[in-house]
Each structure stands twice: as C-alpha cells, then as structure tokens.
Scaffold this active site. Sequence first.
Site, PDB file in Angstrom:
ATOM      1  N   GLU A   1       0.826  -1.199   0.000  1.00  0.00           N
ATOM      2  CA  GLU A   1       0.000   0.000   0.000  1.00  0.00           C
ATOM      3  C   GLU A   1       0.866   1.256   0.000  1.00  0.00           C
ATOM      4  OE1 GLU A   1      -2.532  -0.231   3.410  1.00  0.00           O
ATOM      5  OE2 GLU A   1      -2.944  -2.348   3.084  1.00  0.00           O
TER       6      GLU A   1
ATOM      7  N   CYS B   1      -1.990   1.575   7.724  1.00  0.00           N
ATOM      8  CA  CYS B   1      -1.134   0.610   7.039  1.00  0.00           C
ATOM      9  C   CYS B   1      -1.633  -0.818   7.229  1.00  0.00           C
ATOM     10  CB  CYS B   1       0.299   0.712   7.556  1.00  0.00           C
ATOM     11  SG  CYS B   1       1.052   2.300   7.248  1.00  0.00           S
TER      12      CYS B   1
END
EC number: 2.1.1.192
Length: 341
Positions: A92, A330
């Site tokens: 990501e 995250c």
Amino acid sequence: MEKEALFGKTLEELQQVCVELGLPKFTANQLTDWLYKKPVSSIDEMTNLSKKARELLSEKYTFGLIDPTRVQESRDGTKKYLFPTIHGKYIETAMIPDKDRKTVCVSSQVGCKMGCLFCMTGKQGFQGQLTAGEIVNQIRSIPEWEEVSNIVYMGMGEPFDNLDEVLKSTQILTSEWGFAMSPRRITVSSIGIVPGLVRFLNESDCHLAISLHTPFHDERQKLMPVEIAYPLEEVLREIRNWDFGRQRRVSFEYIVFHGLNDTPAHVKEMARVLDGIKCRINLIRFHPIPDTPLKGTDEATLQEFKDALERKGITTTIRASRGQDIYAACGLLSTKTLMKN
C-alpha cells in the site's frame, strides 16, 4: 526468463549494464534521465538512444514500472494506492495532500516480521522484501508523481530490516541523476533496530523518525517485541551520540492508547529519557484494528497530554487523521485484498 528491470538501478549499475552490452558509458546518463526524470514507460520511448542500443537493452531488460491495481480516494483528498509485487502479494502507498504539499507514504516490505501489537501489517506476517525499484515505483507510478513534495517511509514494513534496498531507493530519490529531491524532504521511520540505525545515520542525510509509543521498558516490550533485542535505552544512546546539526531532524512517533500510555507518569518519564535530545514528538490517534485490545484515547486527554509534554519543553504535535474512510491505516487495504484472493 523474466527480463530484469532497469528502473531501480543506480547510475553505477546502469554504467555496468552499458559496459556489458558494449554501449558507450555516457548512455547510462541518458538512461537515468529517461528512467527518473521523464514521463515515459518503455525503452522504445528513449528516443535519443540509437535503435541498436534500444534493441540490445530490450533483449535483456524491461523499463520496470508497475501500475497500481486499485486506488481509493477519501473525502479529505487522501488516496490509497494498492500495488502488486513480484511476490504476487500487495503493498500500500498513501498520497496525502495538504495545501501546497503532497506527501507520499511508501512501504518498504511485503508484510512485516516485527509483530507490533497495534499494527495490521504485522498481523500479515513477513512475506518478502521490496527492491529499491519497487519502493521508488510507489512514487513514480502514481498520477501525482511530479508534484510530490515529501516522502515518508512509514508504510508497510520495517525499513531498517530491508536497509540495503531502502538506502538504494533514497540514493535514487536524492541524487542529481535521479529525482534530485532534498534529503530534508524524506523521513525514514523505524522501530529502532540499532545496527540499522547506526548505518542509516552514517550513510544517509534523510530525517529519522523512531516509533516510541511508551518510555517504559516493560510496557514497550508488550507493544513492540523489538524492545527485547534493542531496548529504547540503547536506541536513545546511539541518537545522543550523533550530531544532527541544524539541517537534519529526529522525531518520535507516539500512538496514544486509552489508559495505557496517556498518563502524567508517561509525560514525566518521556521528559527524563529524552532529556538532551533536540526532537519533536508526533502524537498519533489510534483507530482500532481487528483482533487487538487497544483503544484510542479521547480528544480531551490527547490535548492534555500534548500540553503537558510542551510544558516540559518538548515540541509536540498531534498528527491529523487522514483517509479513515478508505482504510488508510497501514495494512488494512492489502489485508482485505489478500483475504479475497
């Protein structure tokens, strides 16, 4: 055989590529210009190289950019990009706009082996290291790449557990032949792996951020298993031994948990352990993740905690929460994607 990527190679490595292919050494400078400064994505577009040179390069190499497979945009303008990796997994990248700044938060590993209690990425376990090319690709392959003003290594993974590739990526980002960014616009965050810390301080001019989260050894050990191998005391000793000067900054990241690390005792102990270190503390709101007992503190306590630290003479900020409606924390988006596959 899968072709090797040119993107992610340093000038020195590209010079070696040219030597091996029998190309003039100056071709390497032309390659860095196409790879890191111009909006192209194929070897065929490198028009100041001879047709023969492009053919030789194309036989063995590919340009090497990887497009994101998914993007989500928050109401506040934050974007979360999902990138595939050479491991068949996902990483990501967050792009966070703020007035005239665009900050990109990059990942350095696929998953993470550190096992911090509050981290969704750690719950994935360690799945692989990212190459320098895969790290820099997270900047180069988003539409905003030419507008990026700041980069933070605070995404998935522990940067000092993949230090060779992280340092190589920062070299590409800061070199004149690369993206030519100032190292003062780049911050690398770590939980405090001491050998990596020492090497980073010696080999990089980028800013440093250390995940602190509590000043007490036993408490930190429960939150962050790394405290067993590399106690905070040892991390702070190395930082004290380093002259950061006027241009380089050290900060401490502090996620504030309700009833755990938001007390006057924590303020007092932080003032003690950080005494003599010119730094900034970034207080971070905790947004709950699955399978953890931790809860975020309330806003009144958070503000009181900040004020108490500042009364101790410690510069303290509260980081704005961004992108909560798109799983910006995250590991959340990539975990959901992995579970679907």
